[in-house]
Design a protein around this motif. Structure first.
Motif, PDB file in Angstrom:
ATOM      1  N   THR A   1      42.557  -6.388  35.303  1.00  0.00           N
ATOM      2  CA  THR A   1      43.374  -7.391  36.011  1.00  0.00           C
ATOM      3  C   THR A   1      44.325  -6.784  37.036  1.00  0.00           C
ATOM      4  O   THR A   1      44.870  -7.511  37.871  1.00  0.00           O
TER       5      THR A   1
ATOM      6  N   THR B   1      47.311  -5.693  36.563  1.00  0.00           N
ATOM      7  CA  THR B   1      48.695  -6.078  36.321  1.00  0.00           C
ATOM      8  C   THR B   1      49.048  -5.805  34.868  1.00  0.00           C
ATOM      9  O   THR B   1      48.185  -5.869  33.987  1.00  0.00           O
TER      10      THR B   1
ATOM     11  N   GLU C   1      53.444 -12.359  32.220  1.00  0.00           N
ATOM     12  CA  GLU C   1      53.523 -13.681  32.845  1.00  0.00           C
ATOM     13  C   GLU C   1      52.346 -13.949  33.780  1.00  0.00           C
ATOM     14  O   GLU C   1      52.102 -15.090  34.160  1.00  0.00           O
ATOM     15  N   GLN C   2      51.616 -12.900  34.169  1.00  0.00           N
ATOM     16  CA  GLN C   2      50.479 -13.053  35.069  1.00  0.00           C
ATOM     17  C   GLN C   2      49.141 -13.038  34.332  1.00  0.00           C
ATOM     18  O   GLN C   2      48.086 -13.061  34.975  1.00  0.00           O
TER      19      GLN C   2
ATOM     20  N   ARG D   1      47.042 -17.337  34.062  1.00  0.00           N
ATOM     21  CA  ARG D   1      48.200 -17.693  34.881  1.00  0.00           C
ATOM     22  C   ARG D   1      48.118 -17.121  36.287  1.00  0.00           C
ATOM     23  O   ARG D   1      49.065 -17.282  37.070  1.00  0.00           O
ATOM     24  N   SER D   2      47.066 -16.403  36.597  1.00  0.00           N
ATOM     25  CA  SER D   2      46.930 -15.807  37.926  1.00  0.00           C
ATOM     26  C   SER D   2      45.451 -15.662  38.256  1.00  0.00           C
ATOM     27  O   SER D   2      44.584 -15.730  37.374  1.00  0.00           O
ATOM     28  N   LYS D   3      45.173 -15.438  39.536  1.00  0.00           N
ATOM     29  CA  LYS D   3      43.788 -15.248  39.978  1.00  0.00           C
ATOM     30  C   LYS D   3      43.201 -13.981  39.373  1.00  0.00           C
ATOM     31  O   LYS D   3      42.018 -13.938  39.023  1.00  0.00           O
ATOM     32  N   SER D   4      44.032 -12.929  39.233  1.00  0.00           N
ATOM     33  CA  SER D   4      43.521 -11.673  38.678  1.00  0.00           C
ATOM     34  C   SER D   4      43.097 -11.850  37.226  1.00  0.00           C
ATOM     35  O   SER D   4      42.083 -11.289  36.790  1.00  0.00           O
TER      36      SER D   4
ATOM     37  N   GLU E   1      42.127 -14.727  35.943  1.00  0.00           N
ATOM     38  CA  GLU E   1      40.986 -15.646  35.956  1.00  0.00           C
ATOM     39  C   GLU E   1      39.689 -14.918  36.279  1.00  0.00           C
ATOM     40  O   GLU E   1      38.612 -15.270  35.775  1.00  0.00           O
TER      41      GLU E   1
ATOM     42  N   LYS F   1      51.037 -23.870  34.044  1.00  0.00           N
ATOM     43  CA  LYS F   1      52.489 -24.038  34.096  1.00  0.00           C
ATOM     44  C   LYS F   1      53.047 -24.687  32.828  1.00  0.00           C
ATOM     45  O   LYS F   1      54.246 -24.639  32.581  1.00  0.00           O
TER      46      LYS F   1
ATOM     47  N   THR G   1      55.589 -19.084  28.144  1.00  0.00           N
ATOM     48  CA  THR G   1      55.594 -17.800  28.831  1.00  0.00           C
ATOM     49  C   THR G   1      56.172 -16.742  27.901  1.00  0.00           C
ATOM     50  O   THR G   1      56.724 -17.045  26.842  1.00  0.00           O
TER      51      THR G   1
END
Length: 677
Positions: free
Chosen positions: A370, A372, A376-377, A465-468, A470, A581, A585
């Motif tokens: 990912t 990251t 949170e991401q 929570r993020s494109k990475s 997903e 959202k 978190t």
């Protein structure tokens, strides 16, 4: 003895150096450099593991004389039962990390010199193995420095990042502060004995004057405590681990921190034969505070590697609680109880190396996929990375001290050791401290479970929570194999701990005068006896109970559904579409803990709002939360400011005048002549 075991150990050590150098030479062919660098470390630690097991099983010491001298002193490698155990800890962790690294380090090929990574990694492993096999304090300090510098350059591997450079600077400063205390302790021992040999210290150390022993104890507690990361000497640890590559973090946290525990045991228990009861009380309090504060700060982290770093502070605290109990029992002459406590500490050293190595490799796999480390991401990774999620879950259960995995056994023994302090005829302070520390250890275990529910749930469950997150996919097979090796060990040691505990008998016999076999029974039962108290547990029986209970629950659930089946449907959300959202978190998960312990954390929250039409139609709301770095503000920043002020004053001496500099030299020579006269 110089036999097959000695040849195996020396060959393995030589192969580490040769493989590292060859990996560096072949850096322009990165694939071959990786294969040779980490392939040689894999083969080498297999040999080290073999040698360590042979020494531990035979309960004999392996002595190998080297054809060199240092300051006129012969150099010798000496692998005792204590050294052999730590060699096994090193080898088991590095074995899995080497396999994991073959695919993991490919992401650095276009960024940095991959041959440097192979060289430094092999030097790092070599220095740790040589450190625990050193027969003298001179060799110990030499390899301690080699280990510190190799790990420093590994932390600084991604040196283009200013955050990494700052983390490396803090690490190298703190580790050398600790080294100064260790050297001071060794010099005092040399002054008393006229020898640099650990074996000489073990022969006469128990007869050292009481004041000298106390000074040495305090020096090594600070010196080795700095490397181990005890509170408040831990500040380098949550900065260095996130900065280093994840395979390096796994070795640093799983193994390097334990070399400090080895040094402490080598000096305090083996070298000086223990000491008064208050030594154990000091170590017990340090361990208890480190365990509780370590897990509390881990709960506050959003960076998964920072979370794992603070968790290492917690687990070092648990190890020190066992060592503190062992020192108390040694001071009161309760050898069998001291063996129980020491076994708890040693077993947790091995267990922590395994499950923390697994968790850092899992974090590295997530970052590999990912890019990251921010919780949170992440989210929703279990469907995309099922093997990584499964292995990380095993590590999370293990570190939480839950059966049937390995963390349960060592934490259970630590609980028994602490509780035993409240029994018998110990001093009143000790009898009060035992149950109190036991209660704090129980709280620490509960907080650790909450911490890793957060770590696993926020990463792997719910929606991305993020494109990475997903777009994440499962990592290559060698990375999964490396994690799988450690996950399997978590299970095997958790279910069959008696084999490992029996191997520890030579270590406990040498350091406490009692063997671990005193509390081993049939069918894997572990039994702890004391006046008026007997407790026992069998991990294998617990596994059967858990399996049967799970099967009965499964049957009950199946029977409860219509027609014996269960209907699975989407989560109901009042007719609204579920979005990331709406998820918990990492910040919101830990907020109740942050509120309960607000006096410690001193949290601050800032709300930012953007309006389409103020004040009724907010377009965007941001909430930023932070906690106060208490130890940095209370200790390190004032000390740093004082040093800078003193340095500014001293800088006045640098006037640029050659005559003034010659005067300095003249005055220094006069003082030296007077002193030598």
């Amino acid at each position: 003895m110089f036999n097959f075991t000695a040849l195996t150990f020396l060959f393995s050590m030589g192969l580490l150096l040769f493989g590292g150098l060859l990996s560096f030479v072949l850096h322009k062919r990165p694939g071959l450099s990786i294969a040779i660098g980490f392939g040689s470390s894999f083969v080498s630690v297999l040999g080290i593991l073999t040698a360590g097991l042979r020494v531990l099983i035979s309960a004999e010491t392996l002595d190998v004389s080297l054809p060199w001298r240092l300051l006129g002193n012969p150099l010798m490698l000496s692998v005792s039962s204590l050294s052999a155990f730590f060699l096994i800890v090193i080898a088991v962790t590095v074995l899995a990390v080497s396999v994991f690294s073959i695919s993991y380090v490919t992401e650095y090929i276009t960024k940095h010199n991959i041959g440097v990574l192979g060289l430094l990694f092999n030097l790092f492993v070599f220095s740790m193995a040589a450190l625990v096999a050193s027969d003298s304090t001179l060799m110990f300090i030499f390899f301690w420095e080699m280990m510190s510098l190799a790990s420093y350059f590994l932390v600084m591997y991604d040196h283009n990042n200013p955050t990494v450079r700052r983390a490396g600077f803090i690490y190298v400063v703190m580790t050398h502060i600790g080294t100064a205390f260790i050297v001071a302790a060794f010099m005092l021992m040399f002054k008393e004995t006229g020898s640099f040999s650990f074996s000489d210290y073990a022969a006469v150390g128990p007869d050292f004057p009481a004041k000298l022993k106390t000074v040495i104890f305090l020096l090594v507690t600070v010196g080795f405590g700095t490397k181990a990361g005890i509170i408040p000497l831990h500040v380098w640890l949550p900065k260095a681990h996130p900065a280093a590559p994840s395979n390096v973090s796994a070795v640093m946290s799983g193994v390097m921190l334990k070399t400090a525990i080895y040094g402490f045991l080598k000096v305090v228990l083996e070298g000086m034969g223990g000491g008064p009861v208050w030594w154990g009380v000091v170590i017990l309090i340090i361990g208890t505070v480190s365990a509780l504060l370590g897990v509390l700060y881990a709960l506050m982290e959003q960076d998964i590697k920072s979370l794992l770093a603070y968790s290492s502070v917690e687990n070092i605290g648990i190890i020190l609680m066992g060592l503190g109990c062992a020192l108390v029992f040694t001071g009161t002459g309760s050898n069998i109880l001291a063996a129980v406590a020491l076994t708890a500490a040693l077993l947790h050293i091995l267990n922590h190396a395994i499950f923390k190595g697994l968790l850092f490799l899992g974090a590295g796999a997530v970052h590999f996929s990912t890019h990251t480390r921010d919780l949170e991401q992440l989210g929703g990774l279990l469907k995309r990375m099922p093997w990584t999620g499964f292995f990380f879950l095993i590590g999370a259960i293990s570190i939480s001290g839950l059966p049937p995995f390995n963390g349960f056994v060592s934490e259970w023994l630590t609980f028994q050791s602490v509780i035993l302090l409240g029994a018998g005829e110990n001093q009143l302070v000790v009898r009060i401290l035992g149950p109190l520390c036991g209660a704090i250890l129980a709280l620490t275990g509960a907080l650790a479970a909450a911490c890793f529910v957060k770590a696993f749930g926020i990463q792997f469950l719910a929606l991305p929570r993020s494109k990475s997150a997903e777009k994440a996919g499962e990592v290559p097979v060698t990375m999964r194999l490396g994690m799988g090796m450690l996950a399997l060990l978590c299970f095997l040691i958790g279910v069959l701990p008696a084999f490992v505990i029996r191997l520890l008998s030579p270590v406990t016999l040498k350091l406490t005068g009692a063997e671990t076999v005193h509390f081993l029974g049939g069918l894997g039962w572990l039994s702890v006896f004391s006046p008026g108290m007997k407790t026992a547990v069998s991990p294998a029986v617990l596994l059967v109970i858990l399996a049967v209970s799970g099967f009965l629950i499964y049957l009950a659930v199946r029977a409860a559904g219509p027609g014996g089946s269960v209907r699975v449907d989407e989560t109901w959300n009042c007719g609204m579409v579920l979005t990331p959202k709406m998820e918990y978190t990492a910040t919101s998960f830990s907020k109740p803990i942050r509120i309960i312990f607000r006096l410690l954390f001193q949290p601050k929250g800032v709300v930012e709002k953007e309006y389409d039409l103020a004040p009724y139609f907010p377009n965007r709301i941001k909430y930023h939360s932070s906690i106060k770095p208490v130890f940095e503000d209370a200790i390190y920043r004032p000390v740093t400011s004082l040093i800078i002020k003193i340095a500014d004053k001293i800088r006045l001496l640098q006037s640029g005048s050659i005559h003034l500099y010659l005067s300095y030299i003249f005055i220094t020579l006069v003082i030296l002549l007077v002193f030598t006269r």
